[in-house]
Design a protein around this motif. Sequence first.
Motif, PDB file in Angstrom:
ATOM      1  N   GLU A 118      32.502  34.909  55.795  1.00 40.60           N
ATOM      2  CA  GLU A 118      31.668  34.981  54.564  1.00 40.60           C
ATOM      3  C   GLU A 118      31.656  33.624  53.905  1.00 40.60           C
ATOM      4  O   GLU A 118      30.794  32.965  53.507  1.00 40.60           O
ATOM      5  CB  GLU A 118      31.788  35.988  53.652  1.00 40.60           C
ATOM      6  CG  GLU A 118      30.700  37.430  54.123  1.00 40.60           C
ATOM      7  CD  GLU A 118      30.360  38.222  52.799  1.00 40.60           C
ATOM      8  OE1 GLU A 118      29.442  38.641  52.688  1.00 40.60           O
ATOM      9  OE2 GLU A 118      31.328  38.465  52.236  1.00 40.60           O
ATOM     10  N   ASN A 145      29.763  44.373  60.162  1.00 45.16           N
ATOM     11  CA  ASN A 145      29.255  43.296  58.793  1.00 45.16           C
ATOM     12  C   ASN A 145      30.443  42.924  57.917  1.00 45.16           C
ATOM     13  O   ASN A 145      31.016  43.807  57.354  1.00 45.16           O
ATOM     14  CB  ASN A 145      28.061  44.262  58.207  1.00 45.16           C
ATOM     15  CG  ASN A 145      27.252  43.220  57.293  1.00 45.16           C
ATOM     16  OD1 ASN A 145      27.840  42.528  56.351  1.00 45.16           O
ATOM     17  ND2 ASN A 145      25.998  42.986  57.476  1.00 45.16           N
ATOM     18  N   ASN A 151      30.162  41.985  54.787  1.00 42.23           N
ATOM     19  CA  ASN A 151      29.619  42.182  53.483  1.00 42.23           C
ATOM     20  C   ASN A 151      30.323  43.503  52.626  1.00 42.23           C
ATOM     21  O   ASN A 151      29.878  44.526  53.758  1.00 42.23           O
ATOM     22  CB  ASN A 151      28.019  41.991  53.304  1.00 42.23           C
ATOM     23  CG  ASN A 151      27.717  42.008  51.838  1.00 42.23           C
ATOM     24  OD1 ASN A 151      27.413  43.128  51.179  1.00 42.23           O
ATOM     25  ND2 ASN A 151      27.868  40.900  50.937  1.00 42.23           N
ATOM     26  N   HIS A 152      30.517  43.665  51.690  1.00 44.23           N
ATOM     27  CA  HIS A 152      30.997  44.950  51.179  1.00 44.23           C
ATOM     28  C   HIS A 152      30.033  46.280  51.199  1.00 44.23           C
ATOM     29  O   HIS A 152      30.296  47.167  51.745  1.00 44.23           O
ATOM     30  CB  HIS A 152      31.280  44.860  49.720  1.00 44.23           C
ATOM     31  CG  HIS A 152      32.710  44.145  49.363  1.00 44.23           C
ATOM     32  ND1 HIS A 152      33.758  44.611  49.931  1.00 44.23           N
ATOM     33  CD2 HIS A 152      33.084  42.843  48.889  1.00 44.23           C
ATOM     34  CE1 HIS A 152      34.746  43.804  49.500  1.00 44.23           C
ATOM     35  NE2 HIS A 152      34.276  42.719  48.892  1.00 44.23           N
TER      36      HIS A 152
END
Length: 460
Positions: free
Chosen positions: A91, A138, A140-141
């Motif tokens: 990220e 993924n 992302n949180h």
Amino acid sequence: MNSQPDTTADTLTRRSLIRKMGGGLGTIGLAGALFRNGEAAPVSPHAQPRAKRVIQLFMNGGPFQGDLFDPKPLTAKFAGERPSEVDLRTERKTAGLLPSPFKFSPAGESGVPVSELLPLTAQRIDDICVIRSLHTNNPNHGPALLLMNNGTILPTRPSMGAWMSYGLGTENDSLPPYVVLCPGRPVRFSILWSSGFLPGEHQGTYINHSDPTPDKLIPYLKNTSHSVDEQRRQLELLRELNGLHREQRSSDARLDARIRSMETAFRMQFSATEAFDLERETQSTREAYGEGHFANACLLARRLAERGVLFTQIYYGNGQPWDTHSKHDESTRKLCRDIDRPIAALLTDLKQRGLLEDTLVIWGGEFGRTPTSENGNGRDHNHYGFTMWLAGGGVKGGMTYGETDDFGFRAVHDRVHIHDLHATVLHLLGLDHEKLTYRYAGRDFRLTDVHGRVVKEVTG
């Protein structure tokens, strides 16, 4: 769109029984438990269960696997460098390899290596199966939290706990089958324990355990305006009125869920006061678990397990406390001090009480962290390979399963996807993840979607 439960022969039989019983105080869920003469009679699962209940210790934010259970000595040899194995897109921009400063030692009779940060948990390693090869979709949180908890990145699907409640019901009709312990007011997290399109009574019951006093844990637990007999008469009247309303209409899952929720709330006035009262524990037990919201949650989870709660989910903190993009080593030391004693006490307590053998304990976050550095002493999100562990409930203890690469970035051997983890958890509960379905919007849905395999290598 209309939703319909599955229409297998077993489910139709249960629905027929529920209709004959009137759908009132005597039932919990279409696929849940039936109560005859006040006694719980859980519906039989698909296969012989190894676990009767689950406690999940959720480290939201994502712990770094290389600090705790997956030592990688080659990161020190190649510190600051960026070999091809770690030249992966993340990220945020990361630099070279950042070795973990924490030492590992073989623990228990099994000799599984555990970090010096978790000396008390290390004493219980012979009950723990460390899975080092988790991976998810993924980095992302938000999507990762949804996938870990709901089996998909879509926020409209039922959570894992809701599927368990739908499939198995509850052994105790005076407490919710699915309880979520999370400090503060985590409004944006609520989709993680949603019932989605399943009947509403399967949603997780959120408890803010910042203050462990029972009356503050559960708002409006006591009715100060009416006596128990008056409340009971009110509830019976509502039940009759709702029954008349339902007879004039087709089946409405929302109405049924509302009826059952009111009935459970009535019974909780008496059972929850006792179940959530930590003052009933001995001083030595309180000291064994330690202090703080996580320690209180672990002790509450043991009390709920004793009382037949199917799934207790504990969130460490409100937000992402393990999201260590900077000051990683300092933060990790503090976080591990907070979790080590309560986790060890929980596993010890469950075992001493004969509960661990049929209680599945799950530890981990939504993903891991990179072995490469960010912002000097920070680590970015890593969905390519990370660690979780399971204990009790039919799991083989004192072992590791799967491997990441030489630097702990990517799962490379015996890889385990989140769908595989969910399939395995359901399997231990006696549920076949391919058969636990719910028909909605014209198709059959399940927790694992069209994926997932049971990791039988880790089950006893």
